[in-house]
Design a protein around this motif. Structure first.
Motif, PDB file in Angstrom:
ATOM      1  N   UNK A 290       0.803  -0.914   0.145  1.00 31.97           N
ATOM      2  CA  UNK A 290      -0.321   0.262  -0.026  1.00 31.97           C
ATOM      3  C   UNK A 290       0.362   1.164   0.005  1.00 31.97           C
ATOM      4  N   UNK A 291       1.293   1.637  -1.109  1.00 29.29           N
ATOM      5  CA  UNK A 291       1.858   2.517  -1.124  1.00 29.29           C
ATOM      6  C   UNK A 291       1.482   4.455  -0.552  1.00 29.29           C
TER       7      UNK A 291
ATOM      8  N   UNK B  82       3.370  -4.835   8.356  1.00 30.45           N
ATOM      9  CA  UNK B  82       2.662  -3.143   7.828  1.00 30.45           C
ATOM     10  C   UNK B  82       2.727  -2.795   6.670  1.00 30.45           C
ATOM     11  N   UNK B  83       3.630  -3.096   6.205  1.00 32.07           N
ATOM     12  CA  UNK B  83       3.329  -2.196   4.566  1.00 32.07           C
ATOM     13  C   UNK B  83       2.661  -2.289   3.461  1.00 32.07           C
ATOM     14  N   UNK B  84       1.781  -3.856   4.264  1.00 30.23           N
ATOM     15  CA  UNK B  84       0.468  -4.561   3.379  1.00 30.23           C
ATOM     16  C   UNK B  84      -0.499  -3.584   3.805  1.00 30.23           C
ATOM     17  N   UNK B  85      -0.941  -3.052   5.252  1.00 27.51           N
ATOM     18  CA  UNK B  85      -2.012  -2.285   5.570  1.00 27.51           C
ATOM     19  C   UNK B  85      -2.374  -1.453   5.349  1.00 27.51           C
ATOM     20  N   UNK B  86      -3.486  -1.424   5.124  1.00 31.43           N
ATOM     21  CA  UNK B  86      -4.057   0.446   4.497  1.00 31.43           C
ATOM     22  C   UNK B  86      -4.327   0.922   5.034  1.00 31.43           C
ATOM     23  N   UNK B  87      -4.190   2.804   4.116  1.00 28.72           N
ATOM     24  CA  UNK B  87      -3.670   3.549   4.639  1.00 28.72           C
ATOM     25  C   UNK B  87      -4.133   3.793   5.945  1.00 28.72           C
TER      26      UNK B  87
END
Length: 444
Positions: free
Chosen positions: A112-113, A305-310
């Motif tokens: 999720x960038x 954590x980098x896959x969690x929504x913003x």
């Protein structure tokens, strides 16, 4: 994210068929392995029924081990996706929370960038306090859950005393099939045949707590009519209507009742964006009662954590979430709702990331006060075997039909600390897959 939920809902729609067509698996390990060796691989959705049956005869560990033998057999993207959902479900049953999330990540593994920042007018409040206050004048409160996340059931369990104090007396459960277990309310605890996800330990604990407090547990999701339509949403809407009508008929016959509804995913959405008219919306339309809809799914952790929504990432960064919380506008007291509109969902819970203080998820012990220390130095086991805790009276009465109150994969520890409900006598076992070992415990 929406596409992932839609795939899961398609899977759930097949459960009434799956559960009615369970194979005879007294010798299932041989039969299914022979099928795999011969190149005849079942449809991935059939593994749900297969795994349930294996648990009932051979136990949770062997069910997971058998499923893993099929992993390389599915190359079609839809079949692979369904297999991942199977693994998410049964790893969650086994208490392997990280494993379940790892398979979930494969359904939508892209990072999720985007970033997000909450305005200064937003604050967090403890979820239990907000829910209790906003449920006081409601007749119907609906929760959703992700079916591979026991955290959601543990959260509902911890709220049941507050709801009982507010006058709620009936807990409607999507996963309960009364025709399979008509004695649940009399017995007071689940068995393997009680329903679909009810064999998962945290789900079983939610049901035990409800019965201990005095709730009646009721079924509502019992659409048995065949639907062969190929038109979009027709079959889904049929299921939603049956559920809504069942709840409405109960309220019509009990006009002063206050009820809780434990549903899955989007069934509690009160306003549709497309042709899929969810249970909550149909119930509101037919009854005139506006349910309090509480989302547990949208703001939960992912495997990394980098896959969690913003929104979830921002909440943890700005508010340091350590307990289930609700984000409120301090000026209007309106709840922040990620990925839904205000008319669709009323409250949304932001869950903390899981900690594993004693080798299993801390939230599984929420509210428990009985400390037990188990000496494992004389127990032979391998990493990945399941540490299981049963209520002794249930195990004595039900044998293979018993549902543990806690289980999780072992990782080499020589001593295991536990926090458990008081006033029970427990039996500790290690599930090796092909056999089980009884373990003596020392109570502090």
């Amino acid at each position: 994210m929406k596409s992932t939920v839609y795939i899961i809902c398609l899977c759930l729609a097949n459960f009434s068929f799956i559960l009615k067509n369970k194979p005879n698996i007294e010798k299932a390990p041989v039969t299914f392995q022979s099928t795999l060796d011969s190149g005849q691989v079942p449809k991935a959705y059939e593994l749900f029924s297969f795994a349930d049956s294996v648990i009932g005869v051979h136990g949770y560990k062997q069910a997971v081990d058998m499923l893993l033998r099929y992993e390389s057999a599915y190359s079609d993207p839809m079949e692979k996706s369904m297999f991942n959902q199977v693994m998410m479900t049964y790893l969650s049953y086994a208490g392997d929370i990280k494993g379940a999330l790892q398979y979930e990540a494969q359904l939508s593994s892209k990072k999720q960038p985007e970033s997000y920042s909450f305005a200064e007018n937003f604050v967090i409040e403890p979820a239990n306090a907000v829910i209790k206050k906003r449920s006081a004048d409601r007749q119907v409160v609906m929760f959703n859950e992700a079916h591979h996340r026991p955290h959601h059931r543990a959260f509902i369990r911890a709220l049941l005393k507050d709801f009982y104090d507010l006058g709620f007396r009936t807990l409607f459960v999507e996963a309960y099939f009364e025709n399979q277990d008509p004695q649940l309310n009399e017995r007071g605890y689940p068995i393997q045949n009680t329903g679909t996800y009810t064999r998962e330990p945290a789900f079983g604990e939610m049901l035990r707590e409800a019965k201990k407090l005095g709730f009646t547990i009721a079924a509502y999701d019992n659409d048995t009519a065949a639907c062969e339509s190929t038109e979009p949403f027709v079959c889904a809407n049929q299921r939603e209507k049956v559920s809504a009508d069942n709840l409405f008929n109960f309220m019509k016959n009990n006009p002063k009742a206050k009820i809780l509804v434990a549903a899955g995913y989007a069934h509690i959405v009160k306003k549709s964006d497309d042709g899929w008219i969810k249970m909550a919306e149909q119930f509101k339309n037919v009854s005139g009662i506006d349910p309090l809809s509480i989302d547990l799914v949208g703001m939960s952790e992912r495997f990394t954590e980098d896959q969690e929504n913003k929104f979830y990432s921002a909440a943890h960064k700005q508010f340091k979430i350590t307990t289930p919380s609700i984000i409120l506008d301090k000026n209007t007291q309106g709840a922040f709702i990620a990925n839904y509109r205000q008319e669709q969902i009323d409250l949304q819970i932001v869950f903390p990331r899981t900690k594993y203080t004693n080798g299993y998820a801390d939230w599984l012990a929420t509210g428990y006060q009985k400390e037990i220390t188990v000496n494992l130095s004389k127990t032979n086991y391998k990493a990945g075997d399941l540490f299981q805790v049963y209520i002794k009276s249930e195990l004595d009465a039900e044998q293979k039909q018993a549902v543990p109150i806690l289980q999780f994969p072992m990782s080499g520890q020589k001593q295991q600390k536990l926090m458990l409900p008081a006033h029970n006598t427990y039996r500790i076992m290690v599930d090796h897959g092909t056999s089980k070992t009884n373990v003596e415990v020392g109570v502090k």
